[in-house]
Design a protein around this motif. Sequence first.
Motif, PDB file in Angstrom:
ATOM      1  N   ILE A   1      25.856 -18.962   7.386  1.00  0.00           N
ATOM      2  CA  ILE A   1      24.404 -18.859   7.481  1.00  0.00           C
ATOM      3  C   ILE A   1      24.043 -17.383   7.634  1.00  0.00           C
ATOM      4  CG2 ILE A   1      22.352 -19.553   8.774  1.00  0.00           C
ATOM      5  CD1 ILE A   1      23.852 -21.912   7.518  1.00  0.00           C
ATOM      6  N   GLU A   2      23.139 -16.902   6.781  1.00  0.00           N
ATOM      7  CA  GLU A   2      22.646 -15.533   6.901  1.00  0.00           C
ATOM      8  C   GLU A   2      21.189 -15.582   7.335  1.00  0.00           C
ATOM      9  OE1 GLU A   2      22.044 -11.597   4.182  1.00  0.00           O
ATOM     10  OE2 GLU A   2      23.925 -12.701   4.013  1.00  0.00           O
ATOM     11  N   GLN A   3      20.882 -14.802   8.342  1.00  0.00           N
ATOM     12  CA  GLN A   3      19.537 -14.796   8.900  1.00  0.00           C
ATOM     13  C   GLN A   3      18.994 -13.368   8.879  1.00  0.00           C
ATOM     14  OE1 GLN A   3      19.397 -16.306  12.883  1.00  0.00           O
ATOM     15  NE2 GLN A   3      17.178 -16.285  12.958  1.00  0.00           N
ATOM     16  N   THR A   4      17.800 -13.194   8.321  1.00  0.00           N
ATOM     17  CA  THR A   4      17.146 -11.893   8.278  1.00  0.00           C
ATOM     18  C   THR A   4      15.964 -11.912   9.240  1.00  0.00           C
ATOM     19  OG1 THR A   4      17.782 -11.613   5.962  1.00  0.00           O
ATOM     20  CG2 THR A   4      16.010 -10.208   6.776  1.00  0.00           C
ATOM     21  N   THR A   5      15.868 -10.867  10.050  1.00  0.00           N
ATOM     22  CA  THR A   5      14.766 -10.726  10.998  1.00  0.00           C
ATOM     23  C   THR A   5      14.011  -9.449  10.667  1.00  0.00           C
ATOM     24  OG1 THR A   5      16.099 -11.812  12.697  1.00  0.00           O
ATOM     25  CG2 THR A   5      14.146 -10.610  13.447  1.00  0.00           C
ATOM     26  N   PHE A   6      12.689  -9.527  10.638  1.00  0.00           N
ATOM     27  CA  PHE A   6      11.844  -8.389  10.310  1.00  0.00           C
ATOM     28  C   PHE A   6      11.164  -7.870  11.580  1.00  0.00           C
ATOM     29  CE2 PHE A   6      12.238 -10.869   6.476  1.00  0.00           C
ATOM     30  CZ  PHE A   6      12.486  -9.909   5.512  1.00  0.00           C
ATOM     31  N   PHE A   7      11.132  -6.546  11.721  1.00  0.00           N
ATOM     32  CA  PHE A   7      10.483  -5.900  12.857  1.00  0.00           C
ATOM     33  C   PHE A   7       9.441  -4.920  12.335  1.00  0.00           C
ATOM     34  CE2 PHE A   7      14.632  -7.047  14.501  1.00  0.00           C
ATOM     35  CZ  PHE A   7      14.394  -7.439  15.803  1.00  0.00           C
ATOM     36  N   ASP A   8       8.221  -4.969  12.892  1.00  0.00           N
ATOM     37  CA  ASP A   8       7.214  -3.940  12.662  1.00  0.00           C
ATOM     38  C   ASP A   8       7.437  -2.887  13.742  1.00  0.00           C
ATOM     39  OD1 ASP A   8       5.903  -5.096  10.471  1.00  0.00           O
ATOM     40  OD2 ASP A   8       4.781  -6.430  11.801  1.00  0.00           O
ATOM     41  N   CYS A   9       7.673  -1.640  13.327  1.00  0.00           N
ATOM     42  CA  CYS A   9       8.067  -0.596  14.267  1.00  0.00           C
ATOM     43  C   CYS A   9       6.998   0.479  14.383  1.00  0.00           C
ATOM     44  CB  CYS A   9       9.371   0.048  13.801  1.00  0.00           C
ATOM     45  SG  CYS A   9      10.712  -1.140  13.558  1.00  0.00           S
ATOM     46  N   SER A  10       6.941   1.087  15.560  1.00  0.00           N
ATOM     47  CA  SER A  10       6.041   2.221  15.790  1.00  0.00           C
ATOM     48  C   SER A  10       6.826   3.314  16.494  1.00  0.00           C
ATOM     49  CB  SER A  10       4.835   1.799  16.616  1.00  0.00           C
ATOM     50  OG  SER A  10       5.248   1.300  17.867  1.00  0.00           O
ATOM     51  N   TYR A  11       6.523   4.565  16.106  1.00  0.00           N
ATOM     52  CA  TYR A  11       7.180   5.737  16.683  1.00  0.00           C
ATOM     53  C   TYR A  11       6.101   6.758  16.994  1.00  0.00           C
ATOM     54  CZ  TYR A  11      10.590   9.541  17.138  1.00  0.00           C
ATOM     55  OH  TYR A  11      11.360  10.581  17.597  1.00  0.00           O
ATOM     56  N   TRP A  12       5.990   7.159  18.258  1.00  0.00           N
ATOM     57  CA  TRP A  12       4.883   7.987  18.720  1.00  0.00           C
ATOM     58  C   TRP A  12       5.262   9.440  18.978  1.00  0.00           C
ATOM     59  CZ3 TRP A  12      -0.058   6.061  19.277  1.00  0.00           C
ATOM     60  CH2 TRP A  12      -0.187   4.670  19.167  1.00  0.00           C
ATOM     61  N   ILE A  13       6.526   9.804  18.907  1.00  0.00           N
ATOM     62  CA  ILE A  13       6.968  11.121  19.367  1.00  0.00           C
ATOM     63  C   ILE A  13       6.577  12.243  18.399  1.00  0.00           C
ATOM     64  CG2 ILE A  13       8.987  12.483  20.010  1.00  0.00           C
ATOM     65  CD1 ILE A  13      10.157   9.804  21.114  1.00  0.00           C
ATOM     66  N   THR A  14       6.873  12.079  17.110  1.00  0.00           N
ATOM     67  CA  THR A  14       6.480  13.075  16.115  1.00  0.00           C
ATOM     68  C   THR A  14       6.267  12.394  14.770  1.00  0.00           C
ATOM     69  OG1 THR A  14       7.066  15.118  14.945  1.00  0.00           O
ATOM     70  CG2 THR A  14       8.878  13.705  15.601  1.00  0.00           C
ATOM     71  N   SER A  15       5.290  12.864  14.032  1.00  0.00           N
ATOM     72  CA  SER A  15       5.012  12.255  12.724  1.00  0.00           C
ATOM     73  C   SER A  15       5.863  12.858  11.614  1.00  0.00           C
ATOM     74  CB  SER A  15       3.531  12.414  12.376  1.00  0.00           C
ATOM     75  OG  SER A  15       3.208  13.786  12.271  1.00  0.00           O
ATOM     76  N   LYS A  16       6.571  13.943  11.894  1.00  0.00           N
ATOM     77  CA  LYS A  16       7.388  14.609  10.877  1.00  0.00           C
ATOM     78  C   LYS A  16       8.523  13.721  10.358  1.00  0.00           C
ATOM     79  CE  LYS A  16       6.350  19.246  12.426  1.00  0.00           C
ATOM     80  NZ  LYS A  16       6.857  20.515  12.920  1.00  0.00           N
ATOM     81  N   VAL A  17       8.950  12.780  11.154  1.00  0.00           N
ATOM     82  CA  VAL A  17      10.050  11.908  10.762  1.00  0.00           C
ATOM     83  C   VAL A  17       9.659  10.971   9.609  1.00  0.00           C
ATOM     84  CG1 VAL A  17       9.583  10.025  12.385  1.00  0.00           C
ATOM     85  CG2 VAL A  17      11.926  10.515  11.713  1.00  0.00           C
ATOM     86  N   ALA A  18       8.378  10.798   9.383  1.00  0.00           N
ATOM     87  CA  ALA A  18       7.900   9.843   8.376  1.00  0.00           C
ATOM     88  C   ALA A  18       8.412  10.168   6.976  1.00  0.00           C
ATOM     89  CB  ALA A  18       6.370   9.798   8.374  1.00  0.00           C
ATOM     90  N   GLU A  19       8.562  11.437   6.650  1.00  0.00           N
ATOM     91  CA  GLU A  19       9.017  11.788   5.306  1.00  0.00           C
ATOM     92  C   GLU A  19      10.467  11.380   5.054  1.00  0.00           C
ATOM     93  OE1 GLU A  19       9.903  16.515   5.975  1.00  0.00           O
ATOM     94  OE2 GLU A  19       7.827  15.823   5.921  1.00  0.00           O
ATOM     95  N   LEU A  20      11.247  11.164   6.106  1.00  0.00           N
ATOM     96  CA  LEU A  20      12.632  10.706   5.960  1.00  0.00           C
ATOM     97  C   LEU A  20      12.748   9.191   5.930  1.00  0.00           C
ATOM     98  CD1 LEU A  20      14.345  13.146   8.473  1.00  0.00           C
ATOM     99  CD2 LEU A  20      14.275  13.330   5.987  1.00  0.00           C
ATOM    100  N   LEU A  21      11.712   8.510   6.398  1.00  0.00           N
ATOM    101  CA  LEU A  21      11.760   7.055   6.519  1.00  0.00           C
ATOM    102  C   LEU A  21      11.188   6.415   5.258  1.00  0.00           C
ATOM    103  CD1 LEU A  21      10.644   6.703  10.240  1.00  0.00           C
ATOM    104  CD2 LEU A  21      12.971   6.661   9.307  1.00  0.00           C
ATOM    105  N   THR A  22      12.041   6.277   4.256  1.00  0.00           N
ATOM    106  CA  THR A  22      11.637   5.679   2.989  1.00  0.00           C
ATOM    107  C   THR A  22      12.312   4.328   2.814  1.00  0.00           C
ATOM    108  OG1 THR A  22      13.404   6.843   1.827  1.00  0.00           O
ATOM    109  CG2 THR A  22      11.241   7.913   1.880  1.00  0.00           C
TER     110      THR A  22
END
Length: 128
Positions: free
Chosen positions: A41-62
């Motif tokens: 049995i394979e189970q996939t779980t989805f998480f909505d994530c938030s990161y508040w420390i710096t917005s610069k990381v967004a360009e790496l999160l593709t």
Amino acid sequence: MNIIGRLTRDAEVRTLSNKKQVVNFSIATNDNYRNKQGERIEQTTFFDCSYWITSKVAELLTKGTLVELMGRVYTRAWIGKDGEAHAGLNFHTSKIKIHSISKTKPEKETTSKEPKSNQNDKDDDLPF
């Protein structure tokens, strides 16, 4: 809590009314096991994530990037515009470790003032 998963979409930066920025993204984690009948049995779980420390990381999160997140998980429930009940898992991220970056987006070309040359195009003393 630590979770490891792949981004399901590119991260988005949102600016709140108090000028604070938050990076929102979603990841999928996979787990597999065998039930009593021996079926895998394979189970996939989805998480909505938030990161508040710096917005610069967004360009790496593709989309497709493999990340390890540290933080805390919490649930959210709401009634949608259609009147249906909805629920989701959220992850308040305090630390992000990138294991591999997705290669789905084309790489940026570097610009040079000199024209590109091929080593074979250069003049040399060889007769052929």
